[in-house]
Design a protein around this motif. Structure first.
Motif, PDB file in Angstrom:
ATOM      1  N   MET A 116       9.309   9.084   5.892  1.00 16.36           N
ATOM      2  CA  MET A 116       8.227   9.507   5.000  1.00 16.36           C
ATOM      3  C   MET A 116       6.881   9.289   5.695  1.00 16.36           C
ATOM      4  N   ARG A 117       5.885  10.050   5.236  1.00  9.36           N
ATOM      5  CA  ARG A 117       4.559   9.904   5.849  1.00  9.36           C
ATOM      6  C   ARG A 117       3.694   9.034   4.943  1.00  9.36           C
ATOM      7  N   TYR A 118       3.257   7.900   5.478  1.00  7.10           N
ATOM      8  CA  TYR A 118       2.393   7.027   4.700  1.00  7.10           C
ATOM      9  C   TYR A 118       1.164   6.669   5.521  1.00  7.10           C
ATOM     10  N   GLU A 119       0.060   6.450   4.809  1.00  2.00           N
ATOM     11  CA  GLU A 119      -1.168   6.054   5.494  1.00  2.00           C
ATOM     12  C   GLU A 119      -1.606   4.677   5.011  1.00  2.00           C
ATOM     13  N   GLY A 120      -1.729   3.726   5.935  1.00  2.00           N
ATOM     14  CA  GLY A 120      -2.217   2.391   5.607  1.00  2.00           C
ATOM     15  C   GLY A 120      -1.233   1.583   4.781  1.00  2.00           C
ATOM     16  N   SER A 121      -1.711   0.440   4.289  1.00  2.00           N
ATOM     17  CA  SER A 121      -0.863  -0.446   3.485  1.00  2.00           C
ATOM     18  C   SER A 121      -0.590   0.189   2.124  1.00  2.00           C
ATOM     19  N   LEU A 122       0.623  -0.057   1.623  1.00  2.00           N
ATOM     20  CA  LEU A 122       0.992   0.469   0.304  1.00  2.00           C
ATOM     21  C   LEU A 122       1.054  -0.679  -0.691  1.00  2.00           C
ATOM     22  N   TYR A 123       0.618  -0.428  -1.905  1.00  2.00           N
ATOM     23  CA  TYR A 123       0.721  -1.415  -2.986  1.00  2.00           C
ATOM     24  C   TYR A 123       1.399  -0.757  -4.170  1.00  2.00           C
ATOM     25  N   ARG A 124       2.216  -1.556  -4.852  1.00  2.00           N
ATOM     26  CA  ARG A 124       2.853  -1.064  -6.076  1.00  2.00           C
ATOM     27  C   ARG A 124       3.133  -2.274  -6.970  1.00  2.00           C
ATOM     28  N   PRO A 125       3.242  -2.025  -8.291  1.00  2.00           N
ATOM     29  CA  PRO A 125       3.537  -3.144  -9.196  1.00  2.00           C
ATOM     30  C   PRO A 125       4.936  -3.706  -8.906  1.00  2.00           C
ATOM     31  N   PRO A 126       5.181  -4.988  -9.257  1.00  2.00           N
ATOM     32  CA  PRO A 126       6.502  -5.580  -8.994  1.00  2.00           C
ATOM     33  C   PRO A 126       7.642  -4.754  -9.592  1.00  2.00           C
ATOM     34  N   SER A 127       7.409  -4.155 -10.753  1.00  2.00           N
ATOM     35  CA  SER A 127       8.486  -3.406 -11.421  1.00  2.00           C
ATOM     36  C   SER A 127       8.788  -2.065 -10.749  1.00  2.00           C
ATOM     37  N   GLU A 128       8.041  -1.711  -9.707  1.00  2.00           N
ATOM     38  CA  GLU A 128       8.319  -0.470  -8.975  1.00  2.00           C
ATOM     39  C   GLU A 128       8.970  -0.764  -7.622  1.00  2.00           C
ATOM     40  N   ALA A 129       9.620  -1.924  -7.539  1.00  2.00           N
ATOM     41  CA  ALA A 129      10.206  -2.341  -6.253  1.00  2.00           C
ATOM     42  C   ALA A 129      11.238  -1.341  -5.726  1.00  2.00           C
TER      43      ALA A 129
ATOM     44  N   LEU B  49       5.067   7.796  -3.665  1.00  2.00           N
ATOM     45  CA  LEU B  49       4.471   9.039  -3.191  1.00  2.00           C
ATOM     46  C   LEU B  49       2.957   8.879  -3.201  1.00  2.00           C
ATOM     47  N   GLN B  50       2.338   8.967  -2.042  1.00  2.00           N
ATOM     48  CA  GLN B  50       0.877   8.853  -1.990  1.00  2.00           C
ATOM     49  C   GLN B  50       0.239  10.191  -2.381  1.00  2.00           C
ATOM     50  N   VAL B  51      -0.445  10.206  -3.503  1.00  2.00           N
ATOM     51  CA  VAL B  51      -1.169  11.429  -3.860  1.00  2.00           C
ATOM     52  C   VAL B  51      -2.663  11.280  -3.572  1.00  2.00           C
ATOM     53  N   THR B  52      -3.103  10.023  -3.489  1.00  2.00           N
ATOM     54  CA  THR B  52      -4.458   9.770  -2.976  1.00  2.00           C
ATOM     55  C   THR B  52      -4.324   8.723  -1.879  1.00  2.00           C
TER      56      THR B  52
END
Ligand code: SF4
Length: 291
Positions: free
Chosen positions: A1-14, A19-22
């Protein structure tokens, strides 16, 4: 997958596909937050986002949950969100829920009809940072929205059928404002009556203004005992029937989970037991925190 920079998500989305939309956060100025400091905010081109979805479909046999990143995906214009959610429905019929972070401003900029449409297309829940129910604290941390705007945005999303997971940050007002912060946060959360309430504990992050203020003696962070005392005041004053309250973030001293108002007494008893622990006053804990 293509990702830019560090990703953050809530614990419940482990276990969610992210999907980075912004890229980054459109505000990016809260004094305690360093999540997206490295990123210059922009909305990703729609074609790139849709291509990512095609790649994800090829890569994963089953995708039950999708989380739209980064900081406030709902800032994306409704026509693009419609295309993204529609493509998710077509490519991932097994997907049970789509969620995202949202700011109060994003919610207020959408019409009730737009929010209803996004919900009908699969946007199941949003994660909203109240941070504090105190207008003074929101000004001090440069949140960029008021408590009233946050409550209004939350109620607007709820009216559209979108579930809410709202976070509050214990310790955000420092020692001088802890009681008012807890009482007013309980009041704002009670008004929103979200499906989920997440209590986080303030963590001083490198590179933030809040950390600089603490180092310079301008901000008095809570002691481990005070963090629990503040959470106790909040929960004791919370009246939010049916809300699932969790304090299960890595930043928390005590893990709490219960349904309001039914489990309020049990959660307060858990905090009372923890407050009796003399280890809370062990200076080594504070030493570890400051590493
Ligand atoms: S706390 Fe949320 S709104 Fe504030 S800068 Fe961080 S990501 Fe952006």
């Amino acid at each position: 997958m293509r990702y830019e920079g560090s990703l953050y998500r809530p614990p419940s989305e482990a276990y969610s596909y992210i999907l980075q939309v912004t890229i980054g956060c459109s505000h990016n100025r809260c004094t305690f937050c360093n999540m997206y400091l490295e990123k210059q905010f922009r909305v990703r081109p729609l074609d790139d986002v849709l291509e990512d979805l095609v790649m994800a479909r090829r890569a994963y046999r089953r995708v039950n949950r999708i989380f739209l990143a980064d900081g406030d995906a709902l800032i994306v214009k409704t026509s693009d969100l419609r295309a993204i959610l529609g493509t998710i429905k077509n490519l991932f019929p097994e997907c049970e829920r789509v969620t995202s972070y949202a700011s109060a401003r994003d919610l207020l900029l959408k019409t009730p009809e737009e929010l209803e449409e996004l919900h009908a297309l699969g946007l199941d829940m949003i994660y909203l940072g109240l941070e504090s129910g105190s207008e003074k604290v929101l000004r001090d941390i440069n949140k960029g929205v008021t408590v009233e705007e946050t409550v209004e945005g939350a109620l607007k999303a709820k009216a559209a059928g979108i579930k809410l997971s709202v976070t509050e940050i214990t310790g955000l007002a420092g020692q001088d404002g802890m009681e008012e912060h807890a009482l007013l946060s309980a009041k704002a959360l009670s008004r929103m009556n979200p499906e989920y309430i997440g209590l986080m504990t303030l963590t001083l992050r490198r590179g933030t203004k809040m950390t600089a203020d603490w180092e310079a003696g301008r901000f008095k962070r809570l002691t481990p005992r005070q963090y629990l005392e503040e959470q106790r005041i909040l929960i004791a004053n919370l009246d939010s029937e049916g809300s699932v309250l969790r304090s299960n973030h890595i930043s928390n001293y005590v893990q709490l989970r219960g349904t309001m108002n039914r489990d309020k007494g049990r959660m307060l008893a858990t905090l009372d037991t923890a407050l009796k622990d003399p280890e809370l006053d062990n200076p080594y804990i504070e030493y570890l925190e400051n590493l």
